[in-house]
Design a protein around this motif. Structure first.
Motif, PDB file in Angstrom:
ATOM      1  N   ALA A   1      19.764 -17.280 -37.083  1.00  0.00           N
ATOM      2  CA  ALA A   1      19.978 -18.587 -36.429  1.00  0.00           C
ATOM      3  C   ALA A   1      20.525 -19.268 -35.412  1.00  0.00           C
ATOM      4  O   ALA A   1      20.106 -20.323 -34.938  1.00  0.00           O
ATOM      5  N   GLN A   2      20.872 -18.971 -34.981  1.00  0.00           N
ATOM      6  CA  GLN A   2      21.705 -18.708 -33.361  1.00  0.00           C
ATOM      7  C   GLN A   2      20.259 -18.931 -32.224  1.00  0.00           C
ATOM      8  O   GLN A   2      19.757 -19.107 -31.382  1.00  0.00           O
ATOM      9  N   LYS A   3      19.101 -17.823 -32.913  1.00  0.00           N
ATOM     10  CA  LYS A   3      18.470 -17.350 -32.494  1.00  0.00           C
ATOM     11  C   LYS A   3      17.106 -18.913 -32.317  1.00  0.00           C
ATOM     12  O   LYS A   3      16.253 -19.086 -31.255  1.00  0.00           O
ATOM     13  N   SER A   4      17.401 -19.446 -33.441  1.00  0.00           N
ATOM     14  CA  SER A   4      16.222 -20.898 -33.709  1.00  0.00           C
ATOM     15  C   SER A   4      16.811 -21.926 -32.717  1.00  0.00           C
ATOM     16  O   SER A   4      16.040 -22.213 -31.859  1.00  0.00           O
ATOM     17  N   ARG A   5      18.177 -21.960 -32.258  1.00  0.00           N
ATOM     18  CA  ARG A   5      19.094 -23.090 -31.633  1.00  0.00           C
ATOM     19  C   ARG A   5      18.597 -22.490 -30.309  1.00  0.00           C
ATOM     20  O   ARG A   5      18.484 -23.294 -29.402  1.00  0.00           O
ATOM     21  N   VAL A   6      18.412 -21.660 -29.957  1.00  0.00           N
ATOM     22  CA  VAL A   6      18.290 -20.064 -28.087  1.00  0.00           C
ATOM     23  C   VAL A   6      17.367 -21.399 -28.318  1.00  0.00           C
ATOM     24  O   VAL A   6      16.317 -22.302 -27.077  1.00  0.00           O
ATOM     25  N   LEU A   7      16.329 -20.683 -28.869  1.00  0.00           N
ATOM     26  CA  LEU A   7      14.448 -21.208 -29.080  1.00  0.00           C
ATOM     27  C   LEU A   7      14.360 -22.627 -28.702  1.00  0.00           C
ATOM     28  O   LEU A   7      13.084 -22.913 -27.939  1.00  0.00           O
ATOM     29  N   LEU A   8      15.108 -23.089 -29.498  1.00  0.00           N
ATOM     30  CA  LEU A   8      14.462 -24.938 -29.405  1.00  0.00           C
ATOM     31  C   LEU A   8      14.926 -25.386 -28.128  1.00  0.00           C
ATOM     32  O   LEU A   8      14.581 -25.982 -27.229  1.00  0.00           O
ATOM     33  N   THR A   9      16.437 -24.545 -27.623  1.00  0.00           N
ATOM     34  CA  THR A   9      16.615 -25.628 -26.827  1.00  0.00           C
ATOM     35  C   THR A   9      15.778 -24.730 -25.915  1.00  0.00           C
ATOM     36  O   THR A   9      16.357 -26.137 -24.135  1.00  0.00           O
ATOM     37  N   PHE A  10      15.589 -24.417 -25.239  1.00  0.00           N
ATOM     38  CA  PHE A  10      14.668 -23.423 -24.545  1.00  0.00           C
ATOM     39  C   PHE A  10      13.265 -24.397 -24.487  1.00  0.00           C
ATOM     40  O   PHE A  10      12.560 -24.223 -23.389  1.00  0.00           O
ATOM     41  N   ALA A  11      12.865 -24.921 -25.451  1.00  0.00           N
ATOM     42  CA  ALA A  11      10.976 -25.198 -25.658  1.00  0.00           C
ATOM     43  C   ALA A  11      11.551 -27.092 -25.000  1.00  0.00           C
ATOM     44  O   ALA A  11      10.239 -27.111 -24.639  1.00  0.00           O
ATOM     45  N   SER A  12      13.042 -27.187 -25.171  1.00  0.00           N
ATOM     46  CA  SER A  12      12.948 -29.023 -24.747  1.00  0.00           C
ATOM     47  C   SER A  12      13.111 -29.109 -23.171  1.00  0.00           C
ATOM     48  O   SER A  12      13.063 -28.211 -22.557  1.00  0.00           O
ATOM     49  N   PRO A  13      12.494 -30.540 -23.086  1.00  0.00           N
ATOM     50  CA  PRO A  13      12.204 -30.528 -21.666  1.00  0.00           C
ATOM     51  C   PRO A  13      12.910 -30.370 -20.564  1.00  0.00           C
ATOM     52  O   PRO A  13      12.723 -30.098 -19.406  1.00  0.00           O
ATOM     53  N   LEU A  14      14.392 -30.059 -21.239  1.00  0.00           N
ATOM     54  CA  LEU A  14      15.593 -29.860 -19.619  1.00  0.00           C
ATOM     55  C   LEU A  14      14.844 -28.697 -19.142  1.00  0.00           C
ATOM     56  O   LEU A  14      15.475 -28.063 -18.099  1.00  0.00           O
ATOM     57  N   PHE A  15      14.354 -27.679 -20.581  1.00  0.00           N
ATOM     58  CA  PHE A  15      14.174 -26.157 -19.050  1.00  0.00           C
ATOM     59  C   PHE A  15      13.129 -25.729 -19.460  1.00  0.00           C
ATOM     60  O   PHE A  15      12.415 -24.918 -18.640  1.00  0.00           O
ATOM     61  N   ASN A  16      12.084 -27.116 -20.094  1.00  0.00           N
ATOM     62  CA  ASN A  16      10.513 -26.836 -20.255  1.00  0.00           C
ATOM     63  C   ASN A  16       9.599 -28.188 -19.978  1.00  0.00           C
ATOM     64  O   ASN A  16       9.892 -28.792 -20.498  1.00  0.00           O
TER      65      ASN A  16
END
Length: 659
Positions: free
Chosen positions: A229-244
């Motif tokens: 579940a934390q992996k999901s949260r991390v990858l969601l953050t990485f996919a979001s505009p701030l980092f992407n």
């Protein structure tokens, strides 16, 4: 998360008993370079090492609105719509760009003694992972694997919070000897993609080593499903505009985040997790399941009752209770913007066209509204006074001198936060020793993560399906309008719908700031070299330029005395109990009482103010990702400063966190 002090103390006592009277675990750990085989001679001693890591990481986590491993304050939550009060990062009168004003979370340089800073915590994980299979080879393999799984998990979470604060940071996965002149340990800031790769690697390792569930005596420790579940949260953050910067044109990161979310959902479902309950009452009750398995809780901070030297107490109950209910102040005032946020009972948005009246704001609302907020006339009991009713209004006499109901002089809103309140808690010590557990990651959040990925990929029907599961659980009818959500005509509307649902479902759980940050929702302004514009794409109103508004609920007629409550008799028979079968009728009676007796007036001092004058929120674009502070840059002169921030010599930062 299992961090109750009682477990750490027990482990330390066992370790001391297994060694010698003078052999103290914490004392042994004080100096780097003094690790020896004794740390791994017995399972009890190695377990004490793991438990101490839980303690260092999560001991400060005592309120659901707190964020950031190790420090756990509500500073981030106070930058959002949820809590009023002007902070430096949203103060239009302040501009923060210099390293001496940047976040100190990075910590000081490694020394000869232990400080509870991020890289010290990482070092402790590294040391254990290096040594347990060598110096502890005599220990049971299953024990060693599960202990390593917990360390991989914690190291990943520490890097995740470092990434969310600073973007790219140095990646260190071995024990380094502290040195001022060894170039081999002068590790540069890694790109966010490299940090994410390391976090995912650690979480995958953790998932491979951890059990799906622990026995009842070890409930709260990290599990296989929690790692996924934390992996999901991390990858969601990485996919979001701030980092992407390619979030709107490339699907690669969204697909990776979706895959991780679905894998976590499948694993957790197989392990007995899922949405808890099927009513709003059960939704409220799940937060009160104490030190035992709750299907909703993916990670949980177990709290205890008693004196603070023996247990980690939850400070939330004490903070949200008003003076008249056994608390010590004015509770936690709900800004008008939060009161006006929650849907109507059918799931539709709260607009005049949908029947919303912001004075009698409690009529016909989403069932979660009544479990998130309290207001004058609503039942809010405790162990000693189970039928207490909250009254928080004022009146003024002919000379404009104010009186306040039930001694609640510190009020600043008609409504107050009551989510996660335990009505069976004792007010004997002003709720100081609350043992209510804190859910750090709920199954509902995982479903919302998945819904967001589907939305970003344009799969709006799947988005609706997952949002429907969240709303159906609390009793919102599906009707003919998809639980009030309506038709999501494109991915932007779908993303907005998910972000809206997150604001409601996860309100006051420490999640809103991260959503605002990763979607850059303060406004469309960005730094040079950074791609933004998400506010307009999602059809949202920028947070910048808005404010958190407070009001008095005030008796509508001037009185002859500021000391005599003019409604003491009239209100005696008025009560609205969310658990009552006639609750809707009670609310209608309460609305009549409000219309007859009250008006809404401005606060003397605005909720958002600077030196007493009203201000609007102004969050500058360099605040999304913090700069390294002077201490970090001086101790590590090879590190680049973040863009938008000046370094310790006054030069402009060059490290760009957006890839």
């Amino acid at each position: 998360m299992k961090t109750p002090f009682k477990y750490i103390t027990l482990s330390l006592l066992l370790a001391a008993g297994a060694a010698s009277c003078s052999d103290d675990f914490l004392k042994d750990k004080k100096g780097y370079g003094f690790y020896d085989d004794t740390f791994y001679q017995t399972q009890e001693r190695a377990q004490a090492y793991v438990d101490n890591q839980y303690y260092d990481f999560y001991n400060a986590y005592k309120s659901p609105t707190s964020t950031i491993i190790g420090s756990f304050t509500d500073a981030n939550s106070r930058l959002t719509e949820e809590l009023g009060g002007t902070q430096d990062f949203i103060n239009p009168n302040k501009t923060i760009i210099n390293s001496q004003d940047a976040s100190g979370y990075y910590g000081a340089k490694l020394g000869t003694s232990i400080n509870n800073h991020p890289y010290n915590r990482i070092r402790e994980c590294n040391a254990f992972l290096e040594d347990i299979d060598v110096k502890g080879s005599n220990l049971d393999k299953t024990f060693r694997d599960q202990a390593k799984g917990q360390m991989y998990y914690m190291r990943a979470m520490q890097y995740f919070d470092l990434m969310r604060v600073y973007g790219g940071v140095p990646i260190v996965t071995t024990v380094q000897a502290a040195s001022a002149n060894d170039p081999s340990i002068q590790v540069p800031r890694a790109k966010p993609s490299e940090v994410v790769a390391q976090i995912v690697k650690d979480l995958d390792m953790a998932a491979s080593l951890l059990p799906g569930n622990w026995g009842s005596g070890a409930y709260g420790r990290f599990t296989r499903g929690a790692a996924l579940a934390q992996k999901s949260r991390v990858l969601l953050t990485f996919a979001s505009p701030l980092f992407n910067k390619s979030w709107d044109g490339s699907n690669e990161r969204w697909e990776a985040a979706l895959k991780a979310g679905l894998e976590a959902e499948a694993q957790l479902t197989a392990d007995g997790y899922g949405l808890y309950g099927s009513t709003a009452k059960q939704w409220e009750q799940m937060f009160l399941i104490d030190n035992s398995f709750c299907s909703e809780a993916i990670t949980v901070q177990l709290c205890g009752v008693g004196v603070t030297s023996q247990a980690i107490n939850n400070s939330w109950e004490k903070g949200i209770r008003l003076l008249s209910l056994g608390g010590t102040g004015g509770g936690v005032a709900a800004p008008k913007e939060m009161i006006d946020l929650f849907p109507m009972a059918d799931g539709s948005r709260p607009t005049a066209a949908n029947g919303y009246n912001d004075f009698t704001f409690f009529l016909n609302r989403d069932p979660r509204f009544y479990r998130t907020f309290a207001f004058s006339g609503v039942k809010w009991g405790s162990k000693e006074t189970p039928n207490s009713v909250l009254w928080a209004y004022r009146w003024v006499d002919g000379s404009n001198k104010a009186g306040f109901s039930d001694g609640n002089t510190a009020i600043s809103s008609p409504a107050f936060i009551r989510k996660m309140s335990n009505t069976a808690a004792s007010k004997e010590t002003n709720f100081q020793y609350s043992g209510t557990d804190i859910f750090e990651y709920r199954y509902a959040e995982l479903l919302l993560n998945i819904a967001e990925c589907y939305a970003a990929l344009g799969q709006t029907s799947n988005t609706l399906s997952y949002l429907g599961r969240i709303r159906n659980r609390v009793g919102i009818p599906q009707g003919s309008n998809n639980y009030g959500i309506g038709t999501l005509t494109d991915k932007y509307k779908a993303i907005e719908a998910v972000l809206y649902e997150r604001r409601v479902e996860l309100a006051y759980e420490g999640k809103r700031y991260w959503d605002v940050q990763r979607w850059m929702l303060y406004d469309n302004e960005v730094l040079p070299g950074v791609t933004g514009g998400t506010v307009s794409k999602l059809g949202l109103t920028p947070i910048n330029g808005t404010k958190r508004t407070g009001n008095f609920l005030q008796y509508r007629v001037a009185t002859t005395s500021a000391t005599t409550d003019p409604l003491a008799t009239a209100r005696a028979s008025v009560i609205a109990d969310p658990d009552a079968t006639n609750f809707t009728a009670q609310l209608a009676t309460l609305a009549t009482f409000y219309n007859t007796n009250f008006i809404r007036t401005n606060l003397v001092t605005p909720m958002d103010n600077f030196n007493g004058a009203a201000v609007n929120i102004k969050f500058n674009p360099n605040y999304y990702i913090n700069g390294l502070n002077t201490t970090a840059l001086t101790s590590n002169p090879w590190l680049l400063q973040t863009i938008g921030w000046n370094d310790n010599f006054g030069g402009a930062g060059t490290f760009n966190y957006q890839e």
